[in-house]
Write an enzyme that holds these catalytic residues in place. Structure first.
Site, PDB file in Angstrom:
ATOM      1  N   LYS A   1       0.921  -1.155  -0.172  1.00  0.00           N
ATOM      2  CA  LYS A   1      -0.136   0.113  -0.104  1.00  0.00           C
ATOM      3  C   LYS A   1       0.993   1.049   0.036  1.00  0.00           C
ATOM      4  O   LYS A   1       2.019   1.152   0.358  1.00  0.00           O
ATOM      5  CB  LYS A   1      -0.723   0.083   1.167  1.00  0.00           C
TER       6      LYS A   1
HETATM    7  N1  GLU Z   1      -7.404  -0.219  -3.080  1.00  0.00           N
HETATM    8  C1  GLU Z   1      -8.083  -1.497  -3.402  1.00  0.00           C
HETATM    9  C2  GLU Z   1      -8.124  -2.216  -2.109  1.00  0.00           C
HETATM   10  O1  GLU Z   1      -7.835  -1.717  -0.938  1.00  0.00           O
HETATM   11  C3  GLU Z   1      -7.644  -2.249  -4.585  1.00  0.00           C
HETATM   12  C4  GLU Z   1      -6.242  -2.644  -4.691  1.00  0.00           C
HETATM   13  C5  GLU Z   1      -5.833  -3.363  -5.750  1.00  0.00           C
HETATM   14  O2  GLU Z   1      -6.580  -3.547  -6.698  1.00  0.00           O
HETATM   15  O3  GLU Z   1      -4.461  -3.542  -6.031  1.00  0.00           O
HETATM   16  O4  GLU Z   1      -8.469  -3.584  -2.067  1.00  0.00           O
END
Ligand code: GLU
Length: 438
Positions: free
Chosen positions: A125
């Site tokens: 993240k």
């Molecule tokens: N931000 C989204 C999540 O928290 C998607 C992450 C992604 O598709 O890599 O799941």
């Protein structure tokens, strides 16, 4: 129902990074969960120590030339929690509350999320501490490009693949893909998912997280022998996740009685006219407070959380359901569309009250499932019809849900514990067979 087992926090083999801030934040919540589950799974202390800290962290200072000529410097982060099951995968968030601990927590949640729905990714993240609502589009573009260049050393289609998260969208992903392509000298669209469709984005990706939430609620109702038409729903957060979930559930026949966004909430015991509200949002942006209609009451976000409904879908930010409001929640089912919306203390209260909570790492996995499908399409240079994407999404969400539900029943634990136990078991097993390099 979950069995009450006396658990003392498991001791990791080595302590975490010295001098970290000690406030109670999402990282504390996530690590406490990891410790609890490691103990229940009787994990090897060394493997537990690996899982409770991120593999790699990058902190960057991102200078941006603002429209008025000033230079502003923003704090940016990319945290890779685990690459055990595959390349790291996770979104990029722009928000004033972004910090290193939040990125650590959200990266770890991505590891468990990918493991629980069985897609071959690890978890990461990132984000920038900023308030994009106070910035012009060209400032956000320059911020994105500089941030991308600064974290590029640890990105790559086989290393770490960003995606949208809070306050980022397909346009931001397009800037990331373009920046990387310019710096590398060739097109690298597979560096991000959640791109605009003309750049290689997948059909169905924009709606995938909300669609996944709706699929999960349908499965819960099936298990409980209930019909959508007898079900009232409140949704906190009317962004990409909440608005899509509300619209699909409305189409399925559920009665959406409450919704909210940062500006406030709307409530109607007879059911809100979601199509009309969506038109308002399309014209006015995410300002639900300004929507007016007879029969519709204005309520606060706190009132929405405790409104008289069958199902509550928190689809905004973390730690919205806390010890101070969990006892007042009237919904019997909670589907966590957001990441980390429930504190540990609140989770205990909800469990003691027999409220069914489908945890974030399962409930909102639809986004990363279709991110995986987008990545596969990009690598194959072969694109699928939207119906094929939606079918794959549905199959994977239902399989993940069934596995977690059945495991929870078998082990007599909550869905959250069951999901964590399954996910951590999968990652721990992979560490065992891969071994420790060198
Ligand atoms: N931000 C989204 C999540 O928290 C998607 C992450 C992604 O598709 O890599 O799941």
């Amino acid at each position: 129902m979950e069995q009450q087992v006396a658990v003392s926090p498991a001791k990791p083999a080595s302590e975490f990074i010295v001098g970290e801030p000690r406030q109670h934040d999402l990282w504390d919540t996530v690590r406490a969960q990891i410790d609890d589950v490691a103990h229940r799974l009787n994990l090897d202390p060394g493997i537990h120590a690996i899982l409770r800290r991120p593999e790699r962290e990058l902190t960057v200072s991102v200078p941006v030339k603002m429209d008025d000529g000033r230079i502003e410097v923003f704090a940016g982060y990319r945290v890779q929690h685990s690459s055990i099951l595959g390349p790291c995968k996770g979104g990029i968030r722009y928000h004033p509350d972004v910090d290193l601990n939040e990125a650590r927590a959200l990266a770890a949640l991505m590891t468990w999320k990918c493991a629980v729905v069985g897609i071959p990714f690890g978890g990461s993240k990132g984000g920038v501490q900023c308030d994009p609502r106070q910035m012009s589009e060209s400032e956000v573009c320059r911020l994105t490009r500089r941030f991308t260049a600064m974290i590029l050393p640890i990105l790559g289609p086989k290393r770490d693949i960003p995606a949208p998260d809070v306050n980022t969208n397909p346009q931001v992903m397009a800037w990331i893909a373009d920046t990387v392509s310019m710096l590398e000298g060739h097109s690298v669209m597979e560096i991000v998912t959640g791109k605009p469709v003309p750049l290689g984005g997948s059909l169905g990706r924009a709606e995938a997280t909300g669609r996944g939430v709706a699929i999960i609620l349908t499965e819960v109702l099936n298990r409980l022998g209930r019909q959508p038409s007898d079900t009232t729903v409140a949704v906190q957060g009317y962004g990409n996740v909440g608005s899509v979930a509300a619209s699909l559930l409305d189409e399925m026949g559920c009665k959406i009685v409450g919704i909210s966004d940062v500006s406030g909430g709307l409530y109607s015991p007879r059911g809100l006219d979601i199509a009309d509200i969506n038109q308002h949002v399309a014209h006015r942006g995410y300002l639900l407070k300004e929507y007016q209609s007879s029969d519709v009451e204005s309520i606060s976000n706190d009132e929405l959380l405790t409104s008289d409904v069958d199902v509550l879908i928190p689809a905004a930010l973390e730690h919205q359901i806390r010890a101070d409001n969990a006892a007042a929640i009237r919904a019997g089912v909670i589907i966590e569309g957001a990441n980390g919306p429930t504190t540990r203390e609140a989770d205990d209260i909800l469990r003691d009250r027999d409220i069914i909570v489908v945890p974030d790492i399962l409930a909102n996995a639809g986004g990363v499932v279709v991110s995986y499908l987008e990545w596969v399409q990009n690598l194959q240079r072969f694109f699928w019809e939207e119906a094929d994407v939606n079918l794959q999404l549905e199959r994977r969400m239902i399989r993940g849900f069934d596995e977690v539900w059945d495991y929870g029943q078998e082990k007599q634990v909550s869905l959250r514990l069951g999901a964590y136990m399954l996910a951590m078991h999968r990652v721990a097993t992979a560490i065992g067979v891969r071994g420790i390099f060198p």
